[in-house]
Design an enzyme around this catalytic site. Structure first.
Site, PDB file in Angstrom:
ATOM      1  N   GLY A 190      -6.821   1.282   8.615  1.00 54.57           N
ATOM      2  CA  GLY A 190      -6.412   1.155   9.388  1.00 54.57           C
ATOM      3  C   GLY A 190      -6.112  -0.484   9.105  1.00 54.57           C
ATOM      4  O   GLY A 190      -5.413  -1.378  10.421  1.00 54.57           O
ATOM      5  N   ARG A 191      -6.423  -0.764   8.662  1.00 51.54           N
ATOM      6  CA  ARG A 191      -6.515  -2.619   8.152  1.00 51.54           C
ATOM      7  C   ARG A 191      -6.446  -3.614   9.735  1.00 51.54           C
ATOM      8  O   ARG A 191      -7.339  -3.127   9.990  1.00 51.54           O
ATOM      9  CB  ARG A 191      -5.309  -3.152   7.456  1.00 51.54           C
ATOM     10  CG  ARG A 191      -5.215  -3.064   6.256  1.00 51.54           C
ATOM     11  CD  ARG A 191      -3.773  -3.685   5.198  1.00 51.54           C
ATOM     12  NE  ARG A 191      -2.876  -3.418   6.010  1.00 51.54           N
ATOM     13  CZ  ARG A 191      -1.856  -3.984   5.680  1.00 51.54           C
ATOM     14  NH1 ARG A 191      -1.900  -4.743   4.061  1.00 51.54           N
ATOM     15  NH2 ARG A 191      -0.200  -3.891   6.095  1.00 51.54           N
TER      16      ARG A 191
ATOM     17  N   ARG B 277      13.981  10.303  -2.223  1.00 49.02           N
ATOM     18  CA  ARG B 277      14.082  11.392  -2.138  1.00 49.02           C
ATOM     19  C   ARG B 277      15.655  11.356  -1.354  1.00 49.02           C
ATOM     20  O   ARG B 277      16.801  11.254  -1.058  1.00 49.02           O
ATOM     21  CB  ARG B 277      13.570  12.395  -2.165  1.00 49.02           C
ATOM     22  CG  ARG B 277      14.305  13.661  -1.710  1.00 49.02           C
ATOM     23  CD  ARG B 277      14.011  15.232  -1.751  1.00 49.02           C
ATOM     24  NE  ARG B 277      14.554  16.018  -1.507  1.00 49.02           N
ATOM     25  CZ  ARG B 277      15.076  16.699  -1.047  1.00 49.02           C
ATOM     26  NH1 ARG B 277      14.705  16.226   0.802  1.00 49.02           N
ATOM     27  NH2 ARG B 277      15.308  17.824  -0.660  1.00 49.02           N
TER      28      ARG B 277
ATOM     29  N   HIS C   6     -10.582   5.900   1.021  1.00 43.25           N
ATOM     30  CA  HIS C   6      -9.019   6.319  -0.318  1.00 43.25           C
ATOM     31  C   HIS C   6      -8.443   7.949   0.726  1.00 43.25           C
ATOM     32  O   HIS C   6      -7.203   8.005   0.729  1.00 43.25           O
ATOM     33  CB  HIS C   6      -9.065   5.885  -0.794  1.00 43.25           C
ATOM     34  CG  HIS C   6      -8.727   4.461  -1.029  1.00 43.25           C
ATOM     35  ND1 HIS C   6      -9.738   3.559  -0.983  1.00 43.25           N
ATOM     36  CD2 HIS C   6      -7.429   3.591  -0.533  1.00 43.25           C
ATOM     37  CE1 HIS C   6      -9.326   2.489  -1.201  1.00 43.25           C
ATOM     38  NE2 HIS C   6      -8.093   2.633  -1.210  1.00 43.25           N
TER      39      HIS C   6
ATOM     40  N   ASP D  91       4.671  -4.691   6.200  1.00 37.83           N
ATOM     41  CA  ASP D  91       4.617  -5.749   6.651  1.00 37.83           C
ATOM     42  C   ASP D  91       4.918  -6.518   5.711  1.00 37.83           C
ATOM     43  O   ASP D  91       6.686  -7.688   5.497  1.00 37.83           O
ATOM     44  CB  ASP D  91       4.855  -6.757   7.642  1.00 37.83           C
ATOM     45  CG  ASP D  91       3.225  -6.743   8.490  1.00 37.83           C
ATOM     46  OD1 ASP D  91       2.503  -6.159   7.157  1.00 37.83           O
ATOM     47  OD2 ASP D  91       2.431  -6.828   8.567  1.00 37.83           O
TER      48      ASP D  91
ATOM     49  N   GLN E 255      -7.681   8.942   2.965  1.00 35.48           N
ATOM     50  CA  GLN E 255      -6.211   9.192   4.283  1.00 35.48           C
ATOM     51  C   GLN E 255      -4.349   8.627   3.659  1.00 35.48           C
ATOM     52  O   GLN E 255      -4.360   8.702   4.212  1.00 35.48           O
ATOM     53  CB  GLN E 255      -7.092   8.115   5.030  1.00 35.48           C
ATOM     54  CG  GLN E 255      -8.447   7.642   5.633  1.00 35.48           C
ATOM     55  CD  GLN E 255      -9.196   6.702   6.815  1.00 35.48           C
ATOM     56  OE1 GLN E 255      -8.937   6.797   8.134  1.00 35.48           O
ATOM     57  NE2 GLN E 255      -9.605   6.217   5.766  1.00 35.48           N
TER      58      GLN E 255
ATOM     59  N   ARG F 191     -26.527   8.149  11.173  1.00 31.60           N
ATOM     60  CA  ARG F 191     -25.079   8.613  10.116  1.00 31.60           C
ATOM     61  C   ARG F 191     -23.759   8.317   9.819  1.00 31.60           C
ATOM     62  O   ARG F 191     -23.746   7.910  11.473  1.00 31.60           O
ATOM     63  CB  ARG F 191     -25.415   9.676   9.558  1.00 31.60           C
ATOM     64  CG  ARG F 191     -26.389  10.644   9.373  1.00 31.60           C
ATOM     65  CD  ARG F 191     -27.592  10.167   8.279  1.00 31.60           C
ATOM     66  NE  ARG F 191     -28.516  10.856   8.292  1.00 31.60           N
ATOM     67  CZ  ARG F 191     -29.775  10.478   8.841  1.00 31.60           C
ATOM     68  NH1 ARG F 191     -30.097   9.689   9.692  1.00 31.60           N
ATOM     69  NH2 ARG F 191     -30.909  11.430   8.676  1.00 31.60           N
TER      70      ARG F 191
ATOM     71  N   LYS G  92     -27.524  15.156  26.267  1.00 34.57           N
ATOM     72  CA  LYS G  92     -25.655  15.089  25.410  1.00 34.57           C
ATOM     73  C   LYS G  92     -25.576  14.262  24.070  1.00 34.57           C
ATOM     74  O   LYS G  92     -25.865  13.101  23.536  1.00 34.57           O
ATOM     75  CB  LYS G  92     -24.187  13.913  26.052  1.00 34.57           C
ATOM     76  CG  LYS G  92     -23.652  14.807  25.456  1.00 34.57           C
ATOM     77  CD  LYS G  92     -21.854  14.017  25.486  1.00 34.57           C
ATOM     78  CE  LYS G  92     -20.495  14.075  24.842  1.00 34.57           C
ATOM     79  NZ  LYS G  92     -20.172  13.316  23.831  1.00 34.57           N
TER      80      LYS G  92
ATOM     81  N   ARG H  57     -26.742  14.430  15.740  1.00 33.20           N
ATOM     82  CA  ARG H  57     -27.571  13.356  15.036  1.00 33.20           C
ATOM     83  C   ARG H  57     -26.157  12.227  15.919  1.00 33.20           C
ATOM     84  O   ARG H  57     -25.156  12.849  16.471  1.00 33.20           O
ATOM     85  CB  ARG H  57     -26.813  13.324  13.321  1.00 33.20           C
ATOM     86  CG  ARG H  57     -28.338  13.644  12.769  1.00 33.20           C
ATOM     87  CD  ARG H  57     -27.585  13.508  11.292  1.00 33.20           C
ATOM     88  NE  ARG H  57     -28.893  13.838  11.231  1.00 33.20           N
ATOM     89  CZ  ARG H  57     -29.102  14.742   9.341  1.00 33.20           C
ATOM     90  NH1 ARG H  57     -28.126  15.077   9.528  1.00 33.20           N
ATOM     91  NH2 ARG H  57     -30.120  14.846   8.921  1.00 33.20           N
TER      92      ARG H  57
ATOM     93  N   ARG I  29       1.200  -5.359  -5.735  1.00 33.72           N
ATOM     94  CA  ARG I  29       1.299  -6.135  -4.996  1.00 33.72           C
ATOM     95  C   ARG I  29       1.444  -7.188  -6.037  1.00 33.72           C
ATOM     96  O   ARG I  29       0.819  -6.898  -7.126  1.00 33.72           O
ATOM     97  CB  ARG I  29       0.077  -6.773  -4.580  1.00 33.72           C
ATOM     98  CG  ARG I  29      -0.554  -6.103  -3.319  1.00 33.72           C
ATOM     99  CD  ARG I  29      -1.172  -6.096  -2.218  1.00 33.72           C
ATOM    100  NE  ARG I  29      -1.671  -5.202  -0.963  1.00 33.72           N
ATOM    101  CZ  ARG I  29      -1.688  -4.029  -0.547  1.00 33.72           C
ATOM    102  NH1 ARG I  29      -2.817  -3.943  -1.562  1.00 33.72           N
ATOM    103  NH2 ARG I  29      -1.331  -3.165   0.492  1.00 33.72           N
TER     104      ARG I  29
ATOM    105  N   ASP J 164       1.402  -0.749  11.650  1.00 33.80           N
ATOM    106  CA  ASP J 164       0.943  -1.887  12.445  1.00 33.80           C
ATOM    107  C   ASP J 164       2.080  -2.437  12.312  1.00 33.80           C
ATOM    108  O   ASP J 164       2.539  -3.948  12.201  1.00 33.80           O
ATOM    109  CB  ASP J 164      -0.059  -2.120  11.304  1.00 33.80           C
ATOM    110  CG  ASP J 164       0.419  -2.730  10.039  1.00 33.80           C
ATOM    111  OD1 ASP J 164       1.595  -2.135   9.539  1.00 33.80           O
ATOM    112  OD2 ASP J 164      -0.338  -3.586   9.229  1.00 33.80           O
TER     113      ASP J 164
ATOM    114  N   THR K  29       3.820   2.936   5.575  1.00 30.44           N
ATOM    115  CA  THR K  29       2.405   2.614   5.676  1.00 30.44           C
ATOM    116  C   THR K  29       1.610   3.360   6.468  1.00 30.44           C
ATOM    117  O   THR K  29       1.635   3.796   7.827  1.00 30.44           O
ATOM    118  CB  THR K  29       2.331   1.176   6.442  1.00 30.44           C
ATOM    119  OG1 THR K  29       0.727   1.026   6.950  1.00 30.44           O
ATOM    120  CG2 THR K  29       3.316   0.707   7.886  1.00 30.44           C
TER     121      THR K  29
ATOM    122  N   GLY L 170       1.055  -1.345  -0.313  1.00 31.32           N
ATOM    123  CA  GLY L 170      -0.157  -0.054   0.527  1.00 31.32           C
ATOM    124  C   GLY L 170       0.763   0.998   0.495  1.00 31.32           C
ATOM    125  O   GLY L 170       2.214   1.494   0.803  1.00 31.32           O
TER     126      GLY L 170
ATOM    127  N   GLY M 238     -12.204  14.478  20.040  1.00 30.27           N
ATOM    128  CA  GLY M 238     -13.433  14.075  20.809  1.00 30.27           C
ATOM    129  C   GLY M 238     -14.150  13.037  20.918  1.00 30.27           C
ATOM    130  O   GLY M 238     -15.685  13.421  20.804  1.00 30.27           O
TER     131      GLY M 238
ATOM    132  N   ASP N 125      -0.532   2.677   8.252  1.00 32.63           N
ATOM    133  CA  ASP N 125      -2.081   1.637   9.347  1.00 32.63           C
ATOM    134  C   ASP N 125      -0.608   1.884  10.576  1.00 32.63           C
ATOM    135  O   ASP N 125      -1.447   1.563  11.921  1.00 32.63           O
ATOM    136  CB  ASP N 125      -2.209   0.549   8.923  1.00 32.63           C
ATOM    137  CG  ASP N 125      -2.529   0.668   8.063  1.00 32.63           C
ATOM    138  OD1 ASP N 125      -3.315   1.388   7.912  1.00 32.63           O
ATOM    139  OD2 ASP N 125      -2.905  -0.695   7.059  1.00 32.63           O
TER     140      ASP N 125
END
Ligand code: ADP
Length: 327
Positions: free
Chosen positions: A175-176, A25, A257, A107, A259, A251, A218, A167, A76, A134, A130, A15, A190, A132
């Site tokens: 994050g897989r 670079r 993606h 990994d 991210q 909702r 709340k 709402r 891949r 991880d 990555t 990824g 928060g 993630d």
């Protein structure tokens, strides 16, 4: 005595993550400074197998530090999972005299690098690229900070509309099978609750907490759901909550993606630059089969197999804090 390295190959694999270009670079320029020849391997291990390898100079990496994605492309590669594919890859490197590799990836890419290095006795240095985070053995990975900031920016916007309409929003982040993007972006915005794969999701507790908050008026709540949460994604959670609390307006927003892309943050650019520089130092020092990690703001060389074997843990303290701060 280990043989002196003269020509190195660099590739990005698995990824993509923002900051990979800054790492490329740094590797290229540090290698050239040390009089090494550098080859860019396109499309990850696929470029090694298919001989898609081109020489790089200082200009090849001009004006890329601020760009997301990877100029070397990534992929891949199924062939690399088999010995025949890896042998083909080695023969292609051999033809060009490449005697060291820098692999920027996750990994899975490190696992491939370790197997390849053991089979053909070629030094491989990993850089953890990555979003993630991880990979065990490093406090940060290249791209995590940018991805988390992107998530935070989006969740802040969602909060405005959640607030306007009273709402509940369920926001699914990437994050897989790791919950770090969820945990960090959830704390930073928060969030009322954060669901991560490292912890068992207590559905009853979620409902009780929402009921209790409804009583106290709340009404604006945001729950962050990691895509790998064992209960399921934000859509599954939404169905469950709607069944239990039909009066609640729920909702779902799946960030997806966005991210992965965008200009890397300052932190990721600096991290990638430091890691890239140290990857070349590693090769010059004759190190084999390690990846460059950051621990307490210092660069460390960690055996590739440690990144592969260990899973990160999220401490109970973090989760306790999330609960206290969300009341
Ligand atoms: P990431 O590096 O982001 O975790 P992947 O798990 O998809 O991404 O791995 C990237 C590539 O690394 C795979 O497509 C494959 O070519 C190579 N790879 C992964 N695992 C192995 C393995 N056990 N043996 C050889 N190559 C592997």
């Amino acid at each position: 005595m280990t043989k002196k390295i003269t020509k190195i190959g660099i590739l990005t694999s698995g990824g993509d993550s923002p900051g990979m270009n800054a790492a490329i670079r740094a590797v290229v320029r540090t290698a050239l400074y040390n009089k090494l020849e550098v080859f860019g391997i396109n499309h990850g291990y696929m470029g090694m197998v298919n001989d898609d390898i081109t020489p790089m100079d200082g200009r090849s990496v001009a004006n890329i530090i601020q760009r997301g994605g990877t100029i070397l492309k990534t992929s891949r590669c199924k062939e690399f999972l088999e010995y025949e594919g890896r042998k083909k890859a080695f023969d292609n490197l051999n033809k060009k005299g490449i005697d060291g590799l820098v692999i920027i990836g996750g990994d899975g890419s490190f696992r491939g690098a370790q197997i390849f290095s053991n089979e053909f006795n070629i030094p491989c240095i990993g850089l953890p690229g990555t979003i993630d985070k991880d990979i065990a053995g490093t406090d940060y990975t290249i791209g995590f900070d940018t991805a988390t900031n992107t998530a935070v920016e989006a969740i802040d916007k969602i909060r405005d509309t959640a607030d306007a309409h009273d709402r509940l929003f369920l926001v699914e982040v990437m994050g897989r099978d790791a919950g770090y993007i969820a945990l960090h972006s959830g704390i930073a915005t928060g969030a009322e609750n954060i669901l991560i794969p490292e912890r068992k999701t207590d559905l009853e507790e979620i409902i009780l907490s929402l009921e209790e908050k409804e009583k106290r008026k709340k009404l604006v709540n945001i729950i962050i759901v990691a895509e790998g949460d064992e209960f399921g994604g934000a859509n599954d959670l939404s169905k469950y909550i709607k069944e239990k609390l039909p009066s609640l307006e729920v909702r779902v927003c799946i960030l997806g993606h966005i991210q992965r892309g965008g200009a890397p943050s300052c932190m990721d650019r600096v991290l990638a630059s430091r890691m890239g520089y140290h990857a070349v130092e590693c090769l010059l020092e004759g190190k084999h089969n390690v990846f460059v990690g950051i621990v307490n703001n210092k660069m460390h060389y960690i055996p590739l197999n440690e990144a592969i074997k260990k899973k990160q843990r999220i401490s109970d303290d973090w989760m306790k804090m999330v609960k206290i701060l969300a009341t």
